[in-house]
Design a protein around this motif. Structure first.
Motif, PDB file in Angstrom:
ATOM      1  N   GLN A 111       0.835  -1.189   0.000  1.00  0.00           N
ATOM      2  CA  GLN A 111       0.000   0.000   0.000  1.00  0.00           C
ATOM      3  C   GLN A 111       0.876   1.248   0.000  1.00  0.00           C
ATOM      4  O   GLN A 111       1.891   1.309   0.685  1.00  0.00           O
ATOM      5  N   ARG A 126      -3.583   3.882  -2.654  1.00  0.00           N
ATOM      6  CA  ARG A 126      -3.233   2.877  -3.652  1.00  0.00           C
ATOM      7  C   ARG A 126      -2.826   1.554  -3.011  1.00  0.00           C
ATOM      8  O   ARG A 126      -2.217   1.532  -1.939  1.00  0.00           O
ATOM      9  N   ASN A 174      -3.074  -2.513  -9.896  1.00  0.00           N
ATOM     10  CA  ASN A 174      -3.436  -1.584  -8.830  1.00  0.00           C
ATOM     11  C   ASN A 174      -4.916  -1.661  -8.466  1.00  0.00           C
ATOM     12  O   ASN A 174      -5.768  -1.985  -9.297  1.00  0.00           O
ATOM     13  N   THR A 217      -7.442   0.966  -6.199  1.00  0.00           N
ATOM     14  CA  THR A 217      -7.406   2.259  -5.525  1.00  0.00           C
ATOM     15  C   THR A 217      -8.707   2.559  -4.794  1.00  0.00           C
ATOM     16  O   THR A 217      -9.791   2.112  -5.200  1.00  0.00           O
TER      17      THR A 217
END
Lengths: 115, 115
Positions: free
Chosen positions: A6, A22, A74, A76
């Motif tokens: 993270q 993220r 990723n 988010t």
């Protein structure tokens, strides 16, 4: 051993500003989660995500929150207009499958401080 | 509604002595139960889980937990505590309905092992 990562580890933001947290889940995992922990309180579920859509969200996860998997790695969490009460530790987690018995693997968290 | 309770905020034990961290749950149907550990400035780390079968489950670092359906408990145990076991421990349960693995956490118990 693969890990959930993270970034950033600590984010300081002015109230009303947008913030994006993220996460990079473990590569072969398919289910993704966000939790938060307000200082001194329980870890609370925010949202789960699978196959590019939200599969479940809590009452905390209102219109100010959104999640996205913009690419293959990723994941988010966006808070559009932050409030003081959004200050918390935010944890991302991932699991290999949706089977309720699958353990979730957690990142080290992002500490979000709203001023 | 499903819930998890950890009745002790803190448990103190001397190194080498057995330890128990208590957890009770309230859930309809058959629960899936988990223990996680959190070291300072780190994310939650999976220790062990109960899905079905033998009521005594063994996990990482010598920890085990006993599922007791009649008492709706899932206490974490270790025969001989180490100073390095000092951390924050969370009990968690997943819901009996739905496909997502949303975890419901207890409030956490701080374990302090003294030399």
């Amino acid at each position: 051993e693969p890990e959930v990562t993270q970034t950033p580890s600590h984010q300081v933001t002015q109230m009303g500003q947008e913030v994006i947290l993220r996460c990079v889940p473990i590569s072969n995992h398919l289910y993704f989660y966000w939790y938060r922990q307000i200082l001194g309180q329980k870890v609370e579920f925010l949202v789960s995500f699978y196959n590019n859509e939200i599969s479940e969200k809590s009452e905390i996860f209102d219109d100010q929150f959104s999640v996205e998997r913009p690419d293959g790695s990723n994941f988010t969490l966006k808070i559009r207009s932050t409030k003081l009460e959004d200050s918390a530790m935010y944890f991302c987690a991932s699991s290999e499958g949706s089977d309720r018995g699958q353990p979730q693997h957690f990142g080290d968290g992002t500490r979000l401080s709203i001023l | 509604a499903q819930s998890v309770a950890q009745p002790e905020d803190q448990v103190n034990v001397a190194e080498g002595n057995p330890l128990t961290v208590k957890c009770t749950y309230s859930v309809s149907g058959n629960p899936y139960l988990f223990w996680y550990v959190q070291y300072p400035n780190r994310g939650l780390q999976f220790l062990l889980k109960y899905i079905t079968g033998d009521n005594l489950v063994k996990g990482s670092y010598g920890f085990e937990a006993e599922f007791n359906k009649s008492q709706t408990s899932f206490h974490l145990k270790k025969p001989s505590a180490l100073v390095s076991d000092s951390a924050l421990y969370f009990c968690a349960v997943t819901r009996t309905s739905g496909n997502t693995g949303k975890l419901i956490f207890g409030q956490g118990t701080t374990l302090q092992v003294k030399p």
